[in-house]
Design a protein around this motif. Structure first.
Motif, PDB file in Angstrom:
ATOM      1  N   ASP A   1       0.823  -1.201   0.000  1.00  0.00           N
ATOM      2  CA  ASP A   1       0.000   0.000   0.000  1.00  0.00           C
ATOM      3  C   ASP A   1       0.854   1.246   0.000  1.00  0.00           C
ATOM      4  OD1 ASP A   1      -1.939   1.871   0.285  1.00  0.00           O
ATOM      5  OD2 ASP A   1      -2.771   1.059   2.138  1.00  0.00           O
ATOM      6  N   GLY A   2       0.492   2.217  -0.838  1.00  0.00           N
ATOM      7  CA  GLY A   2       1.227   3.463  -0.924  1.00  0.00           C
ATOM      8  C   GLY A   2       0.676   4.536  -0.014  1.00  0.00           C
ATOM      9  N   GLY A   3       0.012   4.202   1.059  1.00  0.00           N
ATOM     10  CA  GLY A   3      -0.461   5.178   2.017  1.00  0.00           C
ATOM     11  C   GLY A   3      -1.762   5.842   1.629  1.00  0.00           C
ATOM     12  N   GLY A   4      -2.723   5.077   1.134  1.00  0.00           N
ATOM     13  CA  GLY A   4      -4.025   5.626   0.808  1.00  0.00           C
ATOM     14  C   GLY A   4      -4.153   6.092  -0.629  1.00  0.00           C
ATOM     15  N   GLU A   5      -3.068   6.102  -1.369  1.00  0.00           N
ATOM     16  CA  GLU A   5      -3.135   6.482  -2.771  1.00  0.00           C
ATOM     17  C   GLU A   5      -3.771   5.350  -3.561  1.00  0.00           C
ATOM     18  OE1 GLU A   5       0.807   7.219  -4.134  1.00  0.00           O
ATOM     19  OE2 GLU A   5       1.245   8.625  -2.541  1.00  0.00           O
ATOM     20  N   GLU A   6      -4.232   5.677  -4.769  1.00  0.00           N
ATOM     21  CA  GLU A   6      -4.743   4.635  -5.653  1.00  0.00           C
ATOM     22  C   GLU A   6      -3.579   3.737  -6.052  1.00  0.00           C
ATOM     23  OE1 GLU A   6      -6.903   4.413  -9.941  1.00  0.00           O
ATOM     24  OE2 GLU A   6      -7.532   5.990  -8.557  1.00  0.00           O
ATOM     25  N   GLU A   7      -3.820   2.442  -6.097  1.00  0.00           N
ATOM     26  CA  GLU A   7      -2.788   1.478  -6.419  1.00  0.00           C
ATOM     27  C   GLU A   7      -2.332   1.641  -7.869  1.00  0.00           C
ATOM     28  OE1 GLU A   7      -3.411  -3.003  -6.507  1.00  0.00           O
ATOM     29  OE2 GLU A   7      -3.166  -2.554  -4.382  1.00  0.00           O
TER      30      GLU A   7
ATOM     31  N   ALA B   1      11.053   6.297  -5.696  1.00  0.00           N
ATOM     32  CA  ALA B   1      10.329   7.570  -5.785  1.00  0.00           C
ATOM     33  C   ALA B   1       9.554   7.889  -4.513  1.00  0.00           C
ATOM     34  CB  ALA B   1       9.375   7.549  -6.980  1.00  0.00           C
ATOM     35  N   HIS B   2       9.078   6.848  -3.817  1.00  0.00           N
ATOM     36  CA  HIS B   2       8.267   7.037  -2.615  1.00  0.00           C
ATOM     37  C   HIS B   2       9.048   6.779  -1.328  1.00  0.00           C
ATOM     38  CE1 HIS B   2       5.191   6.742  -5.728  1.00  0.00           C
ATOM     39  NE2 HIS B   2       4.482   7.495  -4.922  1.00  0.00           N
ATOM     40  N   ASP B   3      10.358   6.633  -1.455  1.00  0.00           N
ATOM     41  CA  ASP B   3      11.239   6.427  -0.309  1.00  0.00           C
ATOM     42  C   ASP B   3      10.724   5.335   0.630  1.00  0.00           C
ATOM     43  OD1 ASP B   3      13.569   6.924   1.133  1.00  0.00           O
ATOM     44  OD2 ASP B   3      12.625   8.443   2.386  1.00  0.00           O
ATOM     45  N   GLU B   4      10.361   4.194   0.032  1.00  0.00           N
ATOM     46  CA  GLU B   4       9.901   3.054   0.826  1.00  0.00           C
ATOM     47  C   GLU B   4      11.031   2.599   1.739  1.00  0.00           C
ATOM     48  OE1 GLU B   4       7.010   1.759   1.241  1.00  0.00           O
ATOM     49  OE2 GLU B   4       5.909   2.729  -0.376  1.00  0.00           O
ATOM     50  N   ARG B   5      10.767   2.532   3.019  1.00  0.00           N
ATOM     51  CA  ARG B   5      11.803   2.218   4.005  1.00  0.00           C
ATOM     52  C   ARG B   5      11.817   0.762   4.426  1.00  0.00           C
ATOM     53  NH1 ARG B   5      14.136   7.169   6.398  1.00  0.00           N
ATOM     54  NH2 ARG B   5      13.554   8.645   4.777  1.00  0.00           N
TER      55      ARG B   5
ATOM     56  N   GLY C   1      10.787  -3.507   3.638  1.00  0.00           N
ATOM     57  CA  GLY C   1      10.407  -4.554   2.709  1.00  0.00           C
ATOM     58  C   GLY C   1      11.286  -4.667   1.485  1.00  0.00           C
ATOM     59  N   ILE C   2      10.989  -5.698   0.718  1.00  0.00           N
ATOM     60  CA  ILE C   2      11.674  -5.959  -0.542  1.00  0.00           C
ATOM     61  C   ILE C   2      10.828  -5.359  -1.648  1.00  0.00           C
ATOM     62  CG2 ILE C   2      12.571  -7.747  -2.093  1.00  0.00           C
ATOM     63  CD1 ILE C   2      13.925  -7.608   0.723  1.00  0.00           C
ATOM     64  N   TRP C   3      11.414  -4.486  -2.422  1.00  0.00           N
ATOM     65  CA  TRP C   3      10.742  -3.824  -3.550  1.00  0.00           C
ATOM     66  C   TRP C   3      11.661  -3.935  -4.756  1.00  0.00           C
ATOM     67  CZ3 TRP C   3       6.054  -1.007  -3.408  1.00  0.00           C
ATOM     68  CH2 TRP C   3       5.476  -0.892  -2.142  1.00  0.00           C
ATOM     69  N   GLY C   4      11.140  -4.425  -5.865  1.00  0.00           N
ATOM     70  CA  GLY C   4      11.956  -4.543  -7.073  1.00  0.00           C
ATOM     71  C   GLY C   4      13.158  -5.447  -6.890  1.00  0.00           C
ATOM     72  N   GLY C   5      13.070  -6.361  -5.949  1.00  0.00           N
ATOM     73  CA  GLY C   5      14.153  -7.309  -5.723  1.00  0.00           C
ATOM     74  C   GLY C   5      15.256  -6.796  -4.811  1.00  0.00           C
ATOM     75  N   LEU C   6      15.084  -5.602  -4.243  1.00  0.00           N
ATOM     76  CA  LEU C   6      16.118  -5.040  -3.380  1.00  0.00           C
ATOM     77  C   LEU C   6      15.590  -4.782  -1.973  1.00  0.00           C
ATOM     78  CD1 LEU C   6      17.791  -2.350  -5.689  1.00  0.00           C
ATOM     79  CD2 LEU C   6      18.460  -4.722  -5.351  1.00  0.00           C
ATOM     80  N   SER C   7      16.452  -4.990  -1.003  1.00  0.00           N
ATOM     81  CA  SER C   7      16.116  -4.673   0.381  1.00  0.00           C
ATOM     82  C   SER C   7      16.239  -3.169   0.595  1.00  0.00           C
ATOM     83  CB  SER C   7      17.084  -5.397   1.328  1.00  0.00           C
ATOM     84  OG  SER C   7      18.391  -4.864   1.174  1.00  0.00           O
ATOM     85  N   GLU C   8      15.807  -2.711   1.743  1.00  0.00           N
ATOM     86  CA  GLU C   8      15.911  -1.285   2.067  1.00  0.00           C
ATOM     87  C   GLU C   8      17.374  -0.847   2.040  1.00  0.00           C
ATOM     88  OE1 GLU C   8      16.668   2.246   4.203  1.00  0.00           O
ATOM     89  OE2 GLU C   8      17.152   0.301   5.054  1.00  0.00           O
ATOM     90  N   ARG C   9      18.253  -1.652   2.584  1.00  0.00           N
ATOM     91  CA  ARG C   9      19.685  -1.327   2.584  1.00  0.00           C
ATOM     92  C   ARG C   9      20.223  -1.228   1.150  1.00  0.00           C
ATOM     93  NH1 ARG C   9      23.335  -5.298   5.825  1.00  0.00           N
ATOM     94  NH2 ARG C   9      22.190  -4.313   7.502  1.00  0.00           N
ATOM     95  N   GLU C  10      19.831  -2.170   0.306  1.00  0.00           N
ATOM     96  CA  GLU C  10      20.296  -2.150  -1.089  1.00  0.00           C
ATOM     97  C   GLU C  10      19.750  -0.938  -1.834  1.00  0.00           C
ATOM     98  OE1 GLU C  10      20.807  -6.932  -1.807  1.00  0.00           O
ATOM     99  OE2 GLU C  10      18.798  -6.061  -1.815  1.00  0.00           O
ATOM    100  N   ARG C  11      18.487  -0.575  -1.556  1.00  0.00           N
ATOM    101  CA  ARG C  11      17.919   0.628  -2.208  1.00  0.00           C
ATOM    102  C   ARG C  11      18.649   1.881  -1.749  1.00  0.00           C
ATOM    103  NH1 ARG C  11      13.343  -2.160  -0.779  1.00  0.00           N
ATOM    104  NH2 ARG C  11      12.706  -0.643   0.800  1.00  0.00           N
ATOM    105  N   ARG C  12      18.996   1.936  -0.484  1.00  0.00           N
ATOM    106  CA  ARG C  12      19.745   3.088   0.043  1.00  0.00           C
ATOM    107  C   ARG C  12      21.109   3.186  -0.643  1.00  0.00           C
ATOM    108  NH1 ARG C  12      18.946   2.079   5.302  1.00  0.00           N
ATOM    109  NH2 ARG C  12      20.873   0.906   5.498  1.00  0.00           N
TER     110      ARG C  12
END
Length: 83
Positions: free
Chosen positions: A2-8, A55-59, A61-72
């Protein structure tokens, strides 16, 4: 995811994670990310997912195959091409 109440975003409907256990994508601290990354590896919308997370600074979970540390690290330019 969920993107925080935004439309999916449209791509989320096609994401493999939408068809699997969400727990795998949000492991406990120190937990394995292997299963989530395996699923992401076969997902057709992996790039869109990663773009969204960045773009949404997801802190968490795994998104796009990367962990938060890898995205950072990616944001800081420490990772080469990952997808």
């Amino acid at each position: 995811m969920d993107g925080g109440g935004e439309e999916e975003p449209e791509w989320q409907e096609r994401a493999l994670c939408a068809q699997t256990d969400p727990e795998a994508f949000f492991p406990e601290k120190g937990g394995s990310t292997r299963e989530a990354k395996r699923i992401c590896g076969g997902c057709d919308v992996r790039a869109e997912c990663l773009d969204y997370a960045l773009a949404h600074d997801e802190r968490f979970g795994i998104w796009g195959g990367l962990s938060e540390r890898e995205r950072r690290r990616l944001r800081r330019g420490e990772l080469g091409a990952v997808i």
